[in-house]
Structure formats: C-alpha cells, structure tokens
Design a protein around this motif. Structure first.
Motif, mmCIF file in Angstrom:
data_model
loop_
_atom_site.group_PDB
_atom_site.id
_atom_site.type_symbol
_atom_site.label_atom_id
_atom_site.label_comp_id
_atom_site.label_asym_id
_atom_site.label_seq_id
_atom_site.Cartn_x
_atom_site.Cartn_y
_atom_site.Cartn_z
ATOM 1 N N ARG A 75 -5.476 -5.961 -6.476
ATOM 2 C CA ARG A 75 -4.629 -4.784 -6.725
ATOM 3 C C ARG A 75 -5.421 -3.678 -7.399
ATOM 4 N NH1 ARG A 75 1.526 -6.523 -8.188
ATOM 5 N NH2 ARG A 75 1.682 -8.387 -6.878
ATOM 6 N N VAL B 21 -8.326 -8.581 1.861
ATOM 7 C CA VAL B 21 -7.329 -9.351 1.115
ATOM 8 C C VAL B 21 -7.405 -10.791 1.621
ATOM 9 C CG1 VAL B 21 -4.918 -9.553 0.432
ATOM 10 C CG2 VAL B 21 -5.870 -7.295 0.944
ATOM 11 N N ARG C 141 -8.683 -3.269 -7.268
ATOM 12 C CA ARG C 141 -9.660 -2.781 -6.284
ATOM 13 C C ARG C 141 -8.985 -1.856 -5.266
ATOM 14 N NH1 ARG C 141 -14.933 -4.767 -4.896
ATOM 15 N NH2 ARG C 141 -15.778 -3.159 -3.531
ATOM 16 N N LEU C 142 -7.773 -2.208 -4.853
ATOM 17 C CA LEU C 142 -7.017 -1.361 -3.935
ATOM 18 C C LEU C 142 -6.734 0.004 -4.551
ATOM 19 C CD1 LEU C 142 -5.315 -0.886 -1.341
ATOM 20 C CD2 LEU C 142 -3.386 -1.887 -2.581
ATOM 21 N N SER C 143 -6.277 0.013 -5.804
ATOM 22 C CA SER C 143 -5.980 1.285 -6.463
ATOM 23 C C SER C 143 -7.209 2.179 -6.515
ATOM 24 C CB SER C 143 -5.447 1.020 -7.879
ATOM 25 O OG SER C 143 -5.143 2.229 -8.537
ATOM 26 N N VAL D 286 0.835 -1.201 0.000
ATOM 27 C CA VAL D 286 0.000 0.000 0.000
ATOM 28 C C VAL D 286 0.872 1.255 0.000
ATOM 29 C CG1 VAL D 286 -1.638 1.335 1.387
ATOM 30 C CG2 VAL D 286 -1.972 -1.136 1.075
ATOM 31 N N SER E 61 -9.812 2.123 -4.411
ATOM 32 C CA SER E 61 -10.135 2.596 -3.061
ATOM 33 C C SER E 61 -9.142 3.652 -2.581
ATOM 34 C CB SER E 61 -10.172 1.413 -2.085
ATOM 35 O OG SER E 61 -11.263 0.578 -2.373
ATOM 36 N N LEU E 62 -7.882 3.521 -2.957
ATOM 37 C CA LEU E 62 -6.897 4.541 -2.584
ATOM 38 C C LEU E 62 -7.238 5.877 -3.233
ATOM 39 C CD1 LEU E 62 -3.496 2.603 -2.750
ATOM 40 C CD2 LEU E 62 -4.841 3.193 -0.723
ATOM 41 N N ILE F 158 -8.460 -2.053 5.717
ATOM 42 C CA ILE F 158 -8.023 -3.202 4.932
ATOM 43 C C ILE F 158 -7.877 -4.382 5.881
ATOM 44 C CG2 ILE F 158 -6.235 -4.186 3.451
ATOM 45 C CD1 ILE F 158 -5.544 -1.405 2.506
ATOM 46 N N SER G 263 2.263 1.784 -3.366
ATOM 47 C CA SER G 263 1.213 2.246 -4.281
ATOM 48 C C SER G 263 0.926 3.735 -4.096
ATOM 49 C CB SER G 263 -0.069 1.434 -4.066
ATOM 50 O OG SER G 263 0.161 0.061 -4.295
ATOM 51 N N ILE H 59 -11.373 -2.886 1.950
ATOM 52 C CA ILE H 59 -10.718 -3.954 1.188
ATOM 53 C C ILE H 59 -10.557 -5.161 2.105
ATOM 54 C CG2 ILE H 59 -8.575 -4.658 0.040
ATOM 55 C CD1 ILE H 59 -10.029 -2.646 -1.610
#
Length: 202
Positions: A167, A145, A169-171, A23, A173-174, A111, A26, A143
C-alpha cells in the motif's frame, strides 16, 4: 485531473478488479477523478481490420464510448494478472484498439497481479509490446502485487506487513504518476507531434 484505470482480467469479480477498486479509492482520496474499465464485466469485441475501414461498424460503435473516456484522461494505470507468465488476451485486445488520440504522451503505471510470487513477466510484456502505435509513456516505476488474496481487502486496515508495504509503495507510485501527468501536459499541448504523418511507431 483524471486518471484511467484499465483492469485487464477476463474474469468477473477478479482479484485484478479488486486491486483496481483499491487504486480508484486511493486516487479519489488524493482528489483525482477516475475512469475505471473492467474488461471482465465489459469486454471489447475481438479486434479485426474492419475497425479501420468500417467507420460506423460494430467495432467502432463498441469502442466509441471507451475512447471518449480515455481521451479525457491525463494518465493511465493498467492492471494485469499473471496468466502463465503472460498478459491476458482481453488486455492485448484492448491495446489493439488504442491509438494516439487516446494515449499519446500520457504516462502509464503498470500494476501486475499474482496469486503467488510471479507477476514480473506481464510487466515486461507490456513494456515491450503495447506502446508502439498509441505512444503511451510507461513510467519507470511499476507495482507487483504478490499473494494478492492477502492484500488490499479493506480500504481502512492493512492485513499485515506485506499489505502495509505494498500500500505504501502504491501510494508512492501514484504520486509519481500524477507528477508525470502534469509534466507531460506540456508535450501534449505543444505542436511538436506529427502523428498524421508518423501514425505508426517503429
């Protein structure tokens, strides 16, 4: 902008901090500064009421440098493993220290980490019990994981479809968290809050 990343596992070199580092990488790629607190490597002393009345006590001393970092952040990401469907005690302990000075009207992204297919109960626990006095604003997205040992092991190449999906989905949400961090800046800069009068949430 600066985002705080709280890795809430008591284990050293945990899967939680592995994801936390991913994270962090990212966010740095998006041009965002970060502060990462690994509660496995740097645990806080067990909280007790001396924190409130011993202003130069050992708990205040242990908290001061962390508090300064948190105060400089405009949003947070809190990572929690799923331990028997619960948030680990070190993360609950962390939230006992936090107050409005560190977290009020700042967005938070949860997360959850699971070695299997769990992870939803710690999300619910954090949404229920962690915000009352510090006034962190959990965003609607979170998120989970799942099968974490197969995810986020390489900054460059995803390991299969599940890793690629989480990955992406994380991008997403970030990006939402960053937008909330900008938007809630107006609330933090206003004079609408009266936390000296209303120190504790209801």
């Amino acid at each position: 902008m600066k985002i705080g990343i709280i890795c809430g596992s008591q284990r050293v070199k945990s899967q939680t901090v592995k994801v936390g580092r991913f994270v962090q990488h990212s966010l740095n790629d998006k041009g965002i500064d970060t502060f990462l607190l690994d509660l496995g490597e740097h645990p806080l002393p067990n909280f007790d009421d001396t924190f409130w009345y011993e202003k130069q006590g050992s708990l205040q001393t242990a908290w001061q440098s962390v508090a300064e970092e948190l105060q400089s952040c405009e949003g947070f990401i809190v990572l929690t493993p799923d331990w028997h469907g619960m948030v680990p005690s070190c993360l609950k302990n962390f939230f006992l220290y936090t107050g409005t000075a560190e977290m009020a009207n700042k967005p938070g992204l949860i997360i959850a980490i699971s070695s299997g297919v769990g992870g939803y109960l710690p999300v619910a626990e954090l949404r229920i019990s962690s915000y009352k006095n510090n006034r962190i604003c959990w965003i609607p997205d979170h998120i989970i994981v799942r099968n974490v040992k197969n995810c986020m092991n390489d900054f460059a190449e995803p390991d299969g479809d599940d890793d690629s999906y989480i990955r992406a989905r994380l991008s997403h949400s970030l990006s939402i968290l960053i937008a909330y961090s900008h938007a809630l800046g107006a609330v933090r800069e206003s004079e609408i809050t009266a936390y000296d009068t209303y120190q504790y949430g209801m």
